[in-house]
Enzyme design. Sequence first.
Site, short mmCIF file in Angstrom:
data_model
loop_
_atom_site.label_atom_id
_atom_site.label_comp_id
_atom_site.label_asym_id
_atom_site.label_seq_id
_atom_site.Cartn_x
_atom_site.Cartn_y
_atom_site.Cartn_z
N ASN A 225 -16.61 5.53 -4.74
CA ASN A 225 -16.44 4.50 -5.76
C ASN A 225 -16.80 3.10 -5.28
O ASN A 225 -17.03 2.20 -6.08
CB ASN A 225 -14.99 4.50 -6.27
N VAL A 226 -16.81 2.91 -3.98
CA VAL A 226 -17.26 1.63 -3.42
C VAL A 226 -18.75 1.72 -3.05
O VAL A 226 -19.56 0.88 -3.43
CB VAL A 226 -16.43 1.24 -2.18
N GLY B 187 -19.99 6.79 3.26
CA GLY B 187 -18.99 7.01 2.21
C GLY B 187 -19.56 6.64 0.85
O GLY B 187 -19.37 5.52 0.37
N LYS C 230 0.87 -1.19 0.00
CA LYS C 230 0.00 0.00 0.00
C LYS C 230 0.89 1.23 0.00
O LYS C 230 2.02 1.17 0.51
CB LYS C 230 -0.86 0.00 1.27
P1 NAD Z 1 -13.71 7.41 -2.77
O1 NAD Z 1 -12.77 8.51 -2.51
O2 NAD Z 1 -14.25 7.19 -4.14
O3 NAD Z 1 -14.99 7.54 -1.82
C1 NAD Z 1 -14.91 7.76 -0.45
C2 NAD Z 1 -16.18 8.44 -0.03
O4 NAD Z 1 -16.12 8.59 1.39
C3 NAD Z 1 -16.37 9.85 -0.60
O5 NAD Z 1 -17.70 10.00 -1.03
C4 NAD Z 1 -16.05 10.76 0.56
O6 NAD Z 1 -16.77 11.98 0.48
C5 NAD Z 1 -16.53 9.90 1.71
N1 NAD Z 1 -16.00 10.27 3.02
C6 NAD Z 1 -14.77 10.72 3.34
N2 NAD Z 1 -14.70 10.96 4.67
C7 NAD Z 1 -15.91 10.65 5.18
C8 NAD Z 1 -16.48 10.67 6.46
N3 NAD Z 1 -15.76 11.08 7.50
N4 NAD Z 1 -17.76 10.26 6.63
C9 NAD Z 1 -18.48 9.84 5.58
N5 NAD Z 1 -18.00 9.79 4.33
C10 NAD Z 1 -16.75 10.19 4.13
O7 NAD Z 1 -12.98 6.11 -2.19
P2 NAD Z 1 -13.33 4.60 -2.51
O8 NAD Z 1 -12.53 4.12 -3.65
O9 NAD Z 1 -14.83 4.46 -2.56
O10 NAD Z 1 -12.74 3.88 -1.23
C11 NAD Z 1 -13.44 3.89 0.01
C12 NAD Z 1 -12.83 2.84 0.92
O11 NAD Z 1 -12.94 1.55 0.32
C13 NAD Z 1 -11.34 3.01 1.25
O12 NAD Z 1 -11.13 2.50 2.54
C14 NAD Z 1 -10.66 2.09 0.24
O13 NAD Z 1 -9.41 1.67 0.69
C15 NAD Z 1 -11.64 0.96 0.23
N6 NAD Z 1 -11.59 0.13 -0.95
C16 NAD Z 1 -11.75 0.67 -2.19
C17 NAD Z 1 -11.77 -0.17 -3.31
C18 NAD Z 1 -12.09 0.35 -4.67
O14 NAD Z 1 -12.30 -0.49 -5.56
N7 NAD Z 1 -12.16 1.64 -4.91
C19 NAD Z 1 -11.56 -1.54 -3.14
C20 NAD Z 1 -11.40 -2.05 -1.86
C21 NAD Z 1 -11.42 -1.20 -0.78
#
Ligand code: NAD
Length: 370
Positions: free
Chosen positions: A182-183, A179, A81
């Site tokens: 993207n997830v 949140g 990471k």
């Molecule tokens: P992202 O940046 O697309 O989305 C994150 C979301 O969380 C945003 O909408 C943001 O506004 C929100 N957020 C931030 N702080 C917040 C808070 N305090 N309270 C509520 N919402 C809040 O990120 P992502 O790619 O969706 O990733 C989210 C999590 O999932 C991370 O932990 C990442 O490591 C994990 N993850 C992502 C993927 C992937 O395919 N993108 C895969 C596995 C795990």
Amino acid sequence: MTTSSFELERLCDELGPLRITHLHDAVTGLRAVVVVDNVACGPSIGGVRMAPDVTTEEVSRLARAMTLKNAGAGLPHGGGKAGILADPTTPGKERLIRSFARAIRDLTDFVPGPDMGTDETCMAWILDEIGRSVGLPRVVGGIPLDELGATGFGLAVCAEIAADFAKLDLSRATLAIEGFGNVGRPAARFLADRGVTLVAASDSKGAIHDPDGIDVDALVAAKRDTGSVTGYGRGRRIGQHELFALPFDILIPAARPDCIHEENVEGIRAKLVLQGANIPATPAAEARLHEQGVLVVPDFIANAGGVICAAVEFHGGSEASVFPQIEDKIGRNTREVLERTCTEGVRPRRAAEEMARARVEGAMALRGHP
Ligand code: NAD
């Protein structure tokens, strides 16, 4: 970014980390850390997180989660990471990402992918600099995992299996997503296809609650057009932290680590928690959820869809093969972990860790790292 010797000691065990590299470029202003946790199963794949407050400890814990996730999913990859200390909305983002790419050129056992604060475009910049990254846009031969909603799809597969164990009827279940990114966004969509009703969602700017059900497409449009879920025209605006105490059946934390902690865990009345984010609960809070009778599917089982997609891309597989592979791997792992949880009375995380660790240790033995 600091790591005290105490923290380092706490982070080390027989699996890793293999290497922690701090990067600093005085010209571009780059400050970053790369943790390669374990490469016994193959070169490490892991996301690049960009946030102003990301720490070495957070990156190390996430790198371990990737070791277990990749091994759990049966991928020929270890775990790593990276964290870049910067605001992801910074105007100089491309320069910083390219600087990061050049700085990791020789860390060839780390293959970077997208994570919070980075996306497919960032991965294309990295590919352009050093010829090595995953989670790429289609125009450069990638399988865009966020556009497909690979992780959200995997969460929906996981929900279908876990619902039986949690005695939930998905077609009548309610859902809250912390949140909506993207997830969270595709998870809401794929679960809506299975009859689940979204009643609350949050992002960094606030949260929205409607017990009568939120229209997922309208919420996606509101987030796109106004920059926040709070731009959704209906329901009630609430504070992000209020979301956890609302009534719903399924909770998907999909933002930062440790959002479920000792102060809010007792208010969580869900039957099922699917960990969309990595390490979204403190260990104590996760144990408490278990005591409260909440079924928790751990992060590295539930959210493996993205890295499964990345591995298909890395090995030249087709986009059409991504969802069947996610369905097969996440479906099988969720069932195996939850069956062990039921028959042996162990917590899901322990069952999952034992399964994944056995695979890593098997690979370590073959690589001459007993
Ligand atoms: P992202 O940046 O697309 O989305 C994150 C979301 O969380 C945003 O909408 C943001 O506004 C929100 N957020 C931030 N702080 C917040 C808070 N305090 N309270 C509520 N919402 C809040 O990120 P992502 O790619 O969706 O990733 C989210 C999590 O999932 C991370 O932990 C990442 O490591 C994990 N993850 C992502 C993927 C992937 O395919 N993108 C895969 C596995 C795990």
